[in-house]
Design an enzyme around this catalytic site. Structure first.
Site, PDB file in Angstrom:
ATOM      1  N   ASN A 104      91.239 -19.359  76.427  1.00 36.28           N
ATOM      2  CA  ASN A 104      91.605 -20.766  76.336  1.00 36.28           C
ATOM      3  C   ASN A 104      92.363 -21.069  75.044  1.00 36.28           C
ATOM      4  O   ASN A 104      92.124 -20.444  74.013  1.00 36.28           O
ATOM      5  CB  ASN A 104      90.348 -21.653  76.403  1.00 36.28           C
ATOM      6  CG  ASN A 104      89.553 -21.417  77.671  1.00 36.28           C
ATOM      7  OD1 ASN A 104      90.101 -20.884  78.647  1.00 36.28           O
ATOM      8  ND2 ASN A 104      88.280 -21.748  77.662  1.00 36.28           N
ATOM      9  N   HIS A 121      95.049 -15.873  73.840  1.00 39.16           N
ATOM     10  CA  HIS A 121      96.319 -16.473  74.292  1.00 39.16           C
ATOM     11  C   HIS A 121      96.834 -17.551  73.350  1.00 39.16           C
ATOM     12  O   HIS A 121      97.659 -18.370  73.746  1.00 39.16           O
ATOM     13  CB  HIS A 121      96.135 -17.058  75.710  1.00 39.16           C
ATOM     14  CG  HIS A 121      95.782 -16.032  76.726  1.00 39.16           C
ATOM     15  ND1 HIS A 121      95.109 -16.336  77.891  1.00 39.16           N
ATOM     16  CD2 HIS A 121      95.997 -14.690  76.757  1.00 39.16           C
ATOM     17  CE1 HIS A 121      94.934 -15.226  78.598  1.00 39.16           C
ATOM     18  NE2 HIS A 121      95.456 -14.220  77.936  1.00 39.16           N
ATOM     19  N   CYS A 149     115.202 -24.154  59.493  1.00 43.64           N
ATOM     20  CA  CYS A 149     116.505 -23.643  59.990  1.00 43.64           C
ATOM     21  C   CYS A 149     117.059 -24.437  61.164  1.00 43.64           C
ATOM     22  O   CYS A 149     118.122 -24.124  61.698  1.00 43.64           O
ATOM     23  CB  CYS A 149     116.356 -22.172  60.382  1.00 43.64           C
ATOM     24  SG  CYS A 149     115.534 -21.969  61.987  1.00 43.64           S
ATOM     25  N   THR A 187      85.856 -17.767  84.195  1.00 41.95           N
ATOM     26  CA  THR A 187      87.205 -17.241  84.387  1.00 41.95           C
ATOM     27  C   THR A 187      87.335 -16.639  85.776  1.00 41.95           C
ATOM     28  O   THR A 187      86.420 -16.015  86.290  1.00 41.95           O
ATOM     29  CB  THR A 187      87.586 -16.191  83.319  1.00 41.95           C
ATOM     30  OG1 THR A 187      88.925 -15.746  83.561  1.00 41.95           O
ATOM     31  CG2 THR A 187      86.642 -15.001  83.305  1.00 41.95           C
TER      32      THR A 187
HETATM   33  C1  BV8 Z   1     101.005  -9.054  79.125  1.00 38.67           C
HETATM   34  C2  BV8 Z   1      98.292 -19.316  77.662  1.00 38.67           C
HETATM   35  C3  BV8 Z   1     102.240  -7.112  78.535  1.00 38.67           C
HETATM   36  C4  BV8 Z   1      99.292 -20.360  78.001  1.00 38.67           C
HETATM   37  C5  BV8 Z   1      97.918 -17.870  79.602  1.00 38.67           C
HETATM   38  C6  BV8 Z   1      98.374  -6.026  85.052  1.00 38.67           C
HETATM   39  C7  BV8 Z   1      98.080  -6.317  86.371  1.00 38.67           C
HETATM   40  C8  BV8 Z   1      98.582  -7.474  86.973  1.00 38.67           C
HETATM   41  C9  BV8 Z   1      99.397  -8.366  86.251  1.00 38.67           C
HETATM   42  C10 BV8 Z   1      99.689  -8.062  84.954  1.00 38.67           C
HETATM   43  C11 BV8 Z   1      99.183  -6.906  84.348  1.00 38.67           C
HETATM   44  N1  BV8 Z   1      99.639  -6.895  83.058  1.00 38.67           N
HETATM   45  C12 BV8 Z   1     100.426  -7.975  82.843  1.00 38.67           C
HETATM   46  C13 BV8 Z   1     100.471  -8.710  83.987  1.00 38.67           C
HETATM   47  C14 BV8 Z   1     101.216  -9.964  84.136  1.00 38.67           C
HETATM   48  C15 BV8 Z   1     100.397 -11.176  83.690  1.00 38.67           C
HETATM   49  C16 BV8 Z   1      99.236 -11.425  84.611  1.00 38.67           C
HETATM   50  O1  BV8 Z   1      98.101 -11.081  84.300  1.00 38.67           O
HETATM   51  N2  BV8 Z   1      99.520 -12.049  85.733  1.00 38.67           N
HETATM   52  C17 BV8 Z   1      98.459 -12.385  86.657  1.00 38.67           C
HETATM   53  C18 BV8 Z   1      98.527 -13.867  87.006  1.00 38.67           C
HETATM   54  C19 BV8 Z   1      98.602 -11.493  87.889  1.00 38.67           C
HETATM   55  N3  BV8 Z   1      99.913 -11.014  82.341  1.00 38.67           N
HETATM   56  C20 BV8 Z   1     100.742 -11.291  81.312  1.00 38.67           C
HETATM   57  O2  BV8 Z   1     101.919 -11.595  81.459  1.00 38.67           O
HETATM   58  C21 BV8 Z   1     100.131 -11.178  79.924  1.00 38.67           C
HETATM   59  N4  BV8 Z   1     101.011 -10.408  79.082  1.00 38.67           N
HETATM   60  O3  BV8 Z   1     100.279  -8.434  79.842  1.00 38.67           O
HETATM   61  O4  BV8 Z   1     101.944  -8.460  78.275  1.00 38.67           O
HETATM   62  C22 BV8 Z   1     103.369  -7.140  79.509  1.00 38.67           C
HETATM   63  C23 BV8 Z   1     104.554  -7.753  79.113  1.00 38.67           C
HETATM   64  C24 BV8 Z   1     105.626  -7.748  80.026  1.00 38.67           C
HETATM   65  C25 BV8 Z   1     105.482  -7.194  81.300  1.00 38.67           C
HETATM   66  C26 BV8 Z   1     104.239  -6.624  81.680  1.00 38.67           C
HETATM   67  C27 BV8 Z   1     103.195  -6.588  80.777  1.00 38.67           C
HETATM   68  C28 BV8 Z   1     100.016 -12.551  79.276  1.00 38.67           C
HETATM   69  C29 BV8 Z   1      99.012 -13.382  80.026  1.00 38.67           C
HETATM   70  C30 BV8 Z   1      98.720 -14.669  79.231  1.00 38.67           C
HETATM   71  C31 BV8 Z   1      99.264 -15.862  79.981  1.00 38.67           C
HETATM   72  N5  BV8 Z   1      98.903 -17.086  79.266  1.00 38.67           N
HETATM   73  N6  BV8 Z   1      97.562 -18.936  78.887  1.00 38.67           N
HETATM   74  C32 BV8 Z   1      98.634 -21.660  78.388  1.00 38.67           C
HETATM   75  O5  BV8 Z   1      97.379 -21.744  78.446  1.00 38.67           O
HETATM   76  O6  BV8 Z   1      99.414 -22.593  78.630  1.00 38.67           O
HETATM   77  S1  BV8 Z   1      96.992 -17.487  80.958  1.00 38.67           S
HETATM   78  C33 BV8 Z   1      96.078 -18.824  81.503  1.00 38.67           C
HETATM   79  O7  BV8 Z   1      95.295 -18.295  82.566  1.00 38.67           O
HETATM   80  C34 BV8 Z   1      95.059 -19.393  80.533  1.00 38.67           C
HETATM   81  O8  BV8 Z   1      94.928 -18.704  79.316  1.00 38.67           O
HETATM   82  C35 BV8 Z   1      93.761 -19.249  81.331  1.00 38.67           C
HETATM   83  O9  BV8 Z   1      92.650 -19.207  80.555  1.00 38.67           O
HETATM   84  C36 BV8 Z   1      94.070 -17.962  81.960  1.00 38.67           C
HETATM   85  C37 BV8 Z   1      93.159 -17.393  82.946  1.00 38.67           C
HETATM   86  O10 BV8 Z   1      92.760 -18.377  83.832  1.00 38.67           O
HETATM   87  P1  BV8 Z   1      91.220 -18.782  83.784  1.00 38.67           P
HETATM   88  O11 BV8 Z   1      90.828 -19.092  82.399  1.00 38.67           O
HETATM   89  O12 BV8 Z   1      90.428 -17.737  84.482  1.00 38.67           O
HETATM   90  O13 BV8 Z   1      91.267 -20.133  84.570  1.00 38.67           O
HETATM   91  P2  BV8 Z   1      91.208 -20.317  86.166  1.00 38.67           P
HETATM   92  O14 BV8 Z   1      91.503 -21.740  86.473  1.00 38.67           O
HETATM   93  O15 BV8 Z   1      92.002 -19.224  86.810  1.00 38.67           O
HETATM   94  O16 BV8 Z   1      89.666 -20.037  86.530  1.00 38.67           O
HETATM   95  C38 BV8 Z   1      88.667 -20.936  86.090  1.00 38.67           C
HETATM   96  C39 BV8 Z   1      87.353 -20.365  86.601  1.00 38.67           C
HETATM   97  O17 BV8 Z   1      86.313 -21.203  86.116  1.00 38.67           O
HETATM   98  C40 BV8 Z   1      87.254 -20.343  88.109  1.00 38.67           C
HETATM   99  O18 BV8 Z   1      86.803 -19.064  88.529  1.00 38.67           O
HETATM  100  C41 BV8 Z   1      86.204 -21.411  88.420  1.00 38.67           C
HETATM  101  O19 BV8 Z   1      85.383 -21.051  89.517  1.00 38.67           O
HETATM  102  C42 BV8 Z   1      85.379 -21.397  87.164  1.00 38.67           C
HETATM  103  N7  BV8 Z   1      84.680 -22.645  86.848  1.00 38.67           N
HETATM  104  C43 BV8 Z   1      85.021 -23.911  87.185  1.00 38.67           C
HETATM  105  N8  BV8 Z   1      84.096 -24.779  86.694  1.00 38.67           N
HETATM  106  C44 BV8 Z   1      83.173 -24.030  86.029  1.00 38.67           C
HETATM  107  C45 BV8 Z   1      83.537 -22.675  86.124  1.00 38.67           C
HETATM  108  N9  BV8 Z   1      82.818 -21.685  85.561  1.00 38.67           N
HETATM  109  C46 BV8 Z   1      81.690 -22.037  84.892  1.00 38.67           C
HETATM  110  N10 BV8 Z   1      81.271 -23.316  84.753  1.00 38.67           N
HETATM  111  C47 BV8 Z   1      81.993 -24.332  85.310  1.00 38.67           C
HETATM  112  N11 BV8 Z   1      81.562 -25.619  85.171  1.00 38.67           N
HETATM  113 ZN    ZN Z   2     113.285 -21.964  61.794  1.00 42.30          ZN
END
Ligand code: BV8
Ligand code: ZN
Length: 247
Positions: A104, A121, A149, A187
């Site tokens: 987060n 992140h 800049c 997550t």
């Molecule tokens: C990277 C910041 C190297 C911005 C975010 C390997 C395999 C597959 C894909 C990839 C891989 N490696 C890289 C990738 C690509 C990509 C990726 O993972 N894609 C996914 C979608 C398939 N990853 C990247 O690009 C990462 N970089 O690996 O660099 C690279 C470079 C180039 C090329 C290749 C590799 C960078 C990823 C970071 C992205 N930035 N956030 C912003 O926030 O604006 S990610 C964003 O999603 C947030 O950080 C968020 O936290 C995160 C994950 O989501 P969750 O937190 O899980 O939130 P979500 O809504 O999904 O789930 C909430 C959960 O809570 C649910 O399950 C729900 O049931 C539960 N819940 C609800 N209420 C409650 C609860 N739980 C408990 N109590 C409750 N009350």
């Molecule tokens: Zn600058």
């Protein structure tokens, strides 16, 4: 949740346990901060994630991306940490080794009072110039430009397709590997490399506890799956650990 398993786990927990936690947007849900992927009010459902959380899209339309982050900041500034955040502060005081890894950017763990936070992140409060890296945290006009800049200023968060800070990532994997207890809270475990952390923890012998009202891909490797909201279960978990040690 199988209470017997949790009771057995709690009775075996000691202050010497190495506790690592991975949180996602769900830990902030009970504060009123929309998560990313749930259908009704998930942030992504209102916006196209590919449009907003990618550097190329930011260059294409910096004003739109800044409006999205400012919208999220307004929400975050208007809410408070919930009992789940507070319980994690309490747990940090119970264990000599306690590390809180978060996906987060909402700063709520810091506002709640945790110290050992690893922000995978980035943080919505910080920004920097894409040309000279100069930090700029007083955002007035949109899109903001650098005082040094004149370059474009961006939020200091990790977008899809961007590398995470290598030192941050190394530290997150280190604490996951060392952990004897690994809590996965709120997550959907769909974003990498964050979603690898619980797997690495389990591979190194940690007991993985998943806290999520919905199923996740990590459930398969969990020692215990708690189908409850974190804001309700974590305070109870912290209380039972303390009670256990006061006996
Ligand atoms: C990277 C910041 C190297 C911005 C975010 C390997 C395999 C597959 C894909 C990839 C891989 N490696 C890289 C990738 C690509 C990509 C990726 O993972 N894609 C996914 C979608 C398939 N990853 C990247 O690009 C990462 N970089 O690996 O660099 C690279 C470079 C180039 C090329 C290749 C590799 C960078 C990823 C970071 C992205 N930035 N956030 C912003 O926030 O604006 S990610 C964003 O999603 C947030 O950080 C968020 O936290 C995160 C994950 O989501 P969750 O937190 O899980 O939130 P979500 O809504 O999904 O789930 C909430 C959960 O809570 C649910 O399950 C729900 O049931 C539960 N819940 C609800 N209420 C409650 C609860 N739980 C408990 N109590 C409750 N009350
Ligand atoms: Zn600058």
């Amino acid at each position: 949740m199988n209470d017997q398993t949790i009771s057995t786990l709690i009775s075996a927990i000691s202050p010497r346990d190495y506790v690592t936690v991975l949180t996602g947007a769900g830990v902030s849900a009970e504060s009123g901060v929309a998560t990313f992927r749930n259908k009704d009010n998930g942030l992504w459902s209102q916006f196209d994630p590919q449009k907003l959380a990618r550097f190329e899209s930011f260059l294409e339309n910096p004003e739109l991306v800044w409006k999205w982050y400012n919208f999220r900041k307004e929400t975050i500034y208007s809410v408070q940490p919930n009992p789940g955040h507070v319980a994690l502060v309490e747990m940090e005081s119970l264990f000599s080794d306690f590390y809180l890894i978060t996906q987060n950017i909402d700063n709520l763990h810091k506002r709640a009072g945790n110290n050992s936070i690893i922000e995978l992140h980035g943080n919505i409060e910080h920004n920097y110039c894409i040309s000279c890296q100069q930090p700029k945290n007083d955002i007035v006009n949109l899109p903001p430009t650098c005082d040094v800049c004149g370059g474009l200023v961006r939020p200091d968060v990790v977008w899809f397709g961007e590398m995470l800070n290598q030192e941050v990532l190394r530290s997150a994997f280190f604490h996951s590997e060392q952990s004897t207890i690994f809590l996965v809270i709120g997550t959907s475990a769909q974003v990498y490399p964050a979603a690898n952390l619980p797997v690495v923890a389990a591979q190194h012998g940690a007991k993985v506890i998943v806290v999520n009202p919905e199923p996740t891909p990590i459930d398969a490797i969990a020692h215990v799956v708690v189908r409850e909201p974190s804001g309700e279960w974590l305070p109870e978990f912290a209380r039972r650990i303390k009670q256990q040690w006061e006996k």
